[in-house]
Design a protein around this motif. Structure first.
Motif, mmCIF file in Angstrom:
data_model
loop_
_atom_site.group_PDB
_atom_site.id
_atom_site.type_symbol
_atom_site.label_atom_id
_atom_site.label_comp_id
_atom_site.label_asym_id
_atom_site.label_seq_id
_atom_site.Cartn_x
_atom_site.Cartn_y
_atom_site.Cartn_z
ATOM 1 N N MET A 1 11.970 -49.787 1.445
ATOM 2 C CA MET A 1 11.079 -50.941 1.248
ATOM 3 C C MET A 1 11.869 -52.203 1.557
ATOM 4 O O MET A 1 13.069 -52.280 1.264
ATOM 5 C CB MET A 1 10.631 -51.009 -0.216
ATOM 6 C CG MET A 1 9.832 -49.818 -0.679
ATOM 7 S SD MET A 1 9.142 -50.047 -2.331
ATOM 8 C CE MET A 1 10.594 -50.079 -3.357
ATOM 9 N N HIS A 2 11.205 -53.207 2.114
ATOM 10 C CA HIS A 2 11.969 -54.390 2.485
ATOM 11 C C HIS A 2 11.194 -55.692 2.380
ATOM 12 O O HIS A 2 11.753 -56.750 2.598
ATOM 13 C CB HIS A 2 12.503 -54.249 3.916
ATOM 14 C CG HIS A 2 11.428 -54.213 4.938
ATOM 15 N ND1 HIS A 2 10.666 -53.087 5.158
ATOM 16 C CD2 HIS A 2 10.957 -55.154 5.777
ATOM 17 C CE1 HIS A 2 9.785 -53.345 6.100
ATOM 18 N NE2 HIS A 2 9.934 -54.586 6.495
ATOM 19 N N LEU A 3 9.905 -55.643 2.066
ATOM 20 C CA LEU A 3 9.125 -56.887 2.011
ATOM 21 C C LEU A 3 9.158 -57.483 0.593
ATOM 22 O O LEU A 3 9.522 -56.806 -0.374
ATOM 23 C CB LEU A 3 7.682 -56.618 2.439
ATOM 24 C CG LEU A 3 7.525 -56.223 3.907
ATOM 25 C CD1 LEU A 3 6.112 -55.723 4.166
ATOM 26 C CD2 LEU A 3 7.838 -57.380 4.832
ATOM 27 N N TRP A 4 8.768 -58.746 0.500
ATOM 28 C CA TRP A 4 8.938 -59.547 -0.717
ATOM 29 C C TRP A 4 8.504 -58.826 -2.009
ATOM 30 O O TRP A 4 9.336 -58.490 -2.843
ATOM 31 C CB TRP A 4 8.186 -60.882 -0.555
ATOM 32 C CG TRP A 4 8.089 -61.660 -1.822
ATOM 33 C CD1 TRP A 4 7.165 -61.501 -2.806
ATOM 34 C CD2 TRP A 4 8.982 -62.687 -2.282
ATOM 35 N NE1 TRP A 4 7.399 -62.370 -3.830
ATOM 36 C CE2 TRP A 4 8.506 -63.116 -3.537
ATOM 37 C CE3 TRP A 4 10.117 -63.300 -1.744
ATOM 38 C CZ2 TRP A 4 9.121 -64.115 -4.272
ATOM 39 C CZ3 TRP A 4 10.727 -64.304 -2.483
ATOM 40 C CH2 TRP A 4 10.238 -64.703 -3.724
ATOM 41 N N ILE B 1 10.223 -55.432 -3.171
ATOM 42 C CA ILE B 1 11.566 -55.393 -3.753
ATOM 43 C C ILE B 1 11.785 -56.504 -4.773
ATOM 44 O O ILE B 1 12.349 -56.258 -5.829
ATOM 45 C CB ILE B 1 12.678 -55.369 -2.682
ATOM 46 C CG1 ILE B 1 12.668 -56.596 -1.791
ATOM 47 C CG2 ILE B 1 12.583 -54.131 -1.832
ATOM 48 C CD1 ILE B 1 13.834 -56.615 -0.797
ATOM 49 N N VAL B 2 11.324 -57.704 -4.482
ATOM 50 C CA VAL B 2 11.629 -58.821 -5.385
ATOM 51 C C VAL B 2 10.816 -58.730 -6.681
ATOM 52 O O VAL B 2 11.337 -58.963 -7.772
ATOM 53 C CB VAL B 2 11.375 -60.171 -4.679
ATOM 54 C CG1 VAL B 2 11.547 -61.325 -5.642
ATOM 55 C CG2 VAL B 2 12.346 -60.326 -3.529
ATOM 56 N N GLY C 1 10.315 -53.795 -7.149
ATOM 57 C CA GLY C 1 11.542 -53.015 -6.978
ATOM 58 C C GLY C 1 12.659 -53.496 -7.893
ATOM 59 O O GLY C 1 13.397 -52.689 -8.463
ATOM 60 N N PHE C 2 12.786 -54.799 -8.043
ATOM 61 C CA PHE C 2 13.839 -55.358 -8.893
ATOM 62 C C PHE C 2 13.621 -54.932 -10.347
ATOM 63 O O PHE C 2 14.550 -54.497 -11.038
ATOM 64 C CB PHE C 2 13.830 -56.883 -8.765
ATOM 65 C CG PHE C 2 14.967 -57.566 -9.464
ATOM 66 C CD1 PHE C 2 16.265 -57.093 -9.357
ATOM 67 C CD2 PHE C 2 14.755 -58.695 -10.241
ATOM 68 C CE1 PHE C 2 17.327 -57.732 -10.010
ATOM 69 C CE2 PHE C 2 15.799 -59.337 -10.882
ATOM 70 C CZ PHE C 2 17.089 -58.852 -10.775
ATOM 71 N N LEU D 1 18.034 -65.129 -11.988
ATOM 72 C CA LEU D 1 17.127 -65.253 -10.840
ATOM 73 C C LEU D 1 16.211 -64.029 -10.785
ATOM 74 O O LEU D 1 16.515 -63.028 -10.152
ATOM 75 C CB LEU D 1 17.928 -65.366 -9.548
ATOM 76 C CG LEU D 1 18.641 -66.688 -9.320
ATOM 77 C CD1 LEU D 1 19.412 -66.667 -8.021
ATOM 78 C CD2 LEU D 1 17.648 -67.844 -9.309
ATOM 79 N N TYR E 1 12.297 -63.499 -10.149
ATOM 80 C CA TYR E 1 11.010 -64.101 -9.825
ATOM 81 C C TYR E 1 9.899 -63.388 -10.594
ATOM 82 O O TYR E 1 9.841 -62.171 -10.617
ATOM 83 C CB TYR E 1 10.721 -63.996 -8.323
ATOM 84 C CG TYR E 1 11.714 -64.721 -7.456
ATOM 85 C CD1 TYR E 1 11.553 -66.059 -7.142
ATOM 86 C CD2 TYR E 1 12.829 -64.066 -6.958
ATOM 87 C CE1 TYR E 1 12.471 -66.723 -6.342
ATOM 88 C CE2 TYR E 1 13.750 -64.722 -6.161
ATOM 89 C CZ TYR E 1 13.558 -66.046 -5.865
ATOM 90 O OH TYR E 1 14.459 -66.704 -5.077
#
Lengths: 447, 135
Positions: A126-129, A132-133, A136-137, A159, A161
């Protein structure tokens, strides 16, 4: 090996969900779409149990995790043995209309779409905002710390979001990482493939209960092959975003609502409450959709029947309360929804123009939607003297209109540059409406 | 009620499938290619292919800063993916001004300080804590 463990984890979720499905719904016959419902129930119950364990500070480290997971299977199996409830009457007689060539063709078309999603899932992480943000985080933290009660969630200087975003997907992803023993943001995309397949499964079931099978199959093919699901973007079937899971829970919630409407207290109202929780615990938009759904169901029912909604609504509220309490505790961005009061009429008009322009442009995006939107408008506008417009279709249409109205309101009050926000979110918001709109139009084909 | 011809409905829906297929089939082919190209690679290698140099930068930081460390970020425009990839290193707000690096180090004696800038010249520097273990 990771792929194998992902399959085992998915089978666990489906198996656990199946145990609960049999306990709550007591189906008279077994049909394959039950697997889709089971996956939905499994993911909701596992995330709810994880939240509950975390809230009560009950440890889930080491082998304890598997004890709690086994308990989630033992409870419905034991409950089913203790309480001998009558099984449901089969909801519809088997179809006698021959399916001819459509079934194998549909299998082939849907198979190509599914294989595309499978290869996309297994090729890259996965690589889109959002994937992961946002989700995923959180999943990484929940896997590492086994709880949200940690600085990574609670300390506003970290940090992180949108730390107060719903946790259903992070819990489900973290559960997979626990089985695996490490984070794998590539293979975890298989979960989203199953979400997508399950969503299509319940839509097919809802269509085939009312339509000729060949209509149901071809409608399923149209939805499964929509270009946005195979494009490498945010609407992709395996993007890792929460929009397809929400579309699944939201469609399931609405379908459960129609069952309550039809069967009253005999319907599986607990399941409706669970899917309501699933909507609210997946995305903030899910909470709004769920509230609108309740209002429309209650408003559309006759006064004597409204008492049937007391149980599912109360159970839904009870399930959601712990999450709402937690959400108020987590660091959050300030809401801007009251800002519309301070907007000048000229600014409101200018923003409405921007929203309208982007909406019209999105509806015409053949590269994302094919001819889905023209078909929907055609289906809705087709004369009633030629195609009946059932009340359920009108209710679904009301739900979608209210949903779009709320999304429009959020856009209207967004404090920053609207022209940056709308292009990157509109496709995903419209994705939530695919299920109800397909059913609203599809049910018009009932003979 | 005069029913709409079922052949017409079927034809329209098949047409929609055909239009969708114009986009699905190239995407399916690309997916097969991507899958076969990346067969047997580790996730690290796949990310290199996917994102290139920025992931190299992430790995550089990962190799310098120990896991579980608390990291103060000094960056005018922090990249959104850093917090995700650096976890379990906890990334915290430091300053948006690159000139504040010394001040931030002195303010947070236990924390690593990561300076990140994409301006010319680009910079990626990790400073160890001045007094590790001091509360």
């Amino acid at each position: 090996m990771a792929e194998f463990l992902a399959v085992i984890y998915i089978l666990y979720l489906v198996g656990m969900g199946q145990a609960w499905y049999r306990f709550l719904v007591r189906p008279a016959v077994w049909r394959w779409p039950q697997l889709a419902w089971s996956f939905g129930l499994g993911t909701i119950l596992w995330s709810y149990a994880s939240l509950f364990l975390n809230l009560l500070n009950i440890p889930t480290n080491g082998g304890l995790l598997y004890v709690w997971q086994m308990l989630l299977i033992v409870i419905p199996v034991g409950g089913g043995m203790l309480f001998k409830w009558p099984t449901q009457i089969a909801s519809s007689a088997p179809r006698t209309i021959p399916v001819s060539w459509m079934k194998p063709v549909a299998f082939f078309i849907c198979g190509v779409a599914a294989l595309t999603a499978l290869f996309q899932a297994l090729a890259y992480p996965m690589h889109l905002w959002d994937s992961i943000v946002i989700y995923g985080f959180k999943a990484k933290i929940l896997f590492q710390e086994q709880t949200f009660k940690t600085d990574a969630f609670m300390d506003p200087s970290v940090l992180h979001y949108s730390a107060d975003y719903p946790l259903l997907l992070p819990y489900v992803e973290a559960g997979f990482y626990r089985w695996l023993g490490h984070v794998d943001d590539r293979v975890v995309r298989l979960l989203f493939l199953v979400y997508w397949g399950s969503w299509l499964g319940i839509l097919y079931e809802a269509l085939v209960e009312r339509l000729r099978k060949d209509y149901a199959w071809i409608l399923l093919c149209v939805i499964a092959t929509l270009p946005l699901f195979s494009n490498i973007y945010m609407g992709q079937a395996v993007s890792g975003f929460a929009d397809i899971p929400l579309a699944f829970y939201w469609s399931a919630f609405l379908l459960c609502g129609f069952q309550v409407r039809r069967d009253g207290f005999n319907a599986a109202w607990v399941m409706m409450a669970l899917f309501a929780f699933g909507c609210a615990f997946t995305k903030n938009e899910g909470f709004v959709a769920m509230v609108l759904g309740w209002v429309i169901f209650i408003a559309a029912d006759h006064a004597p029947h409204r008492r049937f909604w007391i149980r599912p609504v109360s159970a839904g509220i009870l399930l959601i309360l712990p999450w709402w309490w937690l959400r108020s505790v987590l660091p959050h961005n300030s809401a801007h929804y009251a800002r519309v009061l301070a907007l000048r009429p000229a600014e409101i008009l200018s923003r409405l123009r921007i929203i309208g322009t982007y909406l019209a442009s999105e509806w015409m995006q053949i590269r994302s939607w094919g001819i889905f939107w023209p078909l929907i408008f055609l289906g809705l506008l087709w004369p009633q003297r030629r195609l009946r417009f059932p009340k359920e279709s009108k209710m679904l249409l009301a739900a979608v209109s209210a949903q779009l109205g709320v999304y429009g309101y959020v856009y209207l009050t967004y404090p920053q540059n609207l022209e940056v926000l709308v292009p990157v979110t509109l496709l995903r918001l419209l994705l939530h409406t695919i299920g109800p709109l397909t059913l609203a139009v599809g049910w018009r084909l009932e003979e | 009620m005069k029913r709409t011809n079922s052949r017409l409905i079927f034809g329209v829906l098949l047409g929609a499938c055909a239009v969708n297929s114009l986009f699905l089939l190239p995407n399916a082919w690309k997916a097969v290619e991507a899958f076969s190209d990346t067969w047997g690679l580790s996730n690290f290698q796949r990310r290199f292919l996917q994102r290139g140099d920025w992931y190299r930068a992430v790995l550089t930081v990962e190799n310098q800063i120990p896991r579980q460390a608390s990291v103060r970020l000094v960056s005018p425009a922090p990249p959104w993916y850093l917090a995700y990839y650096l976890y379990p290193r906890i990334l915290k707000k430091g300053s948006e001004n690159l000139a504040d690096r010394k001040k931030v180090r002195e303010q947070y004696l236990n924390d690593w300080v990561l300076v990140y800038s994409e301006d010319t010249p680009p910079e990626l520097t990790a400073y160890p804590p001045l007094k590790p273990g001091v509360p």
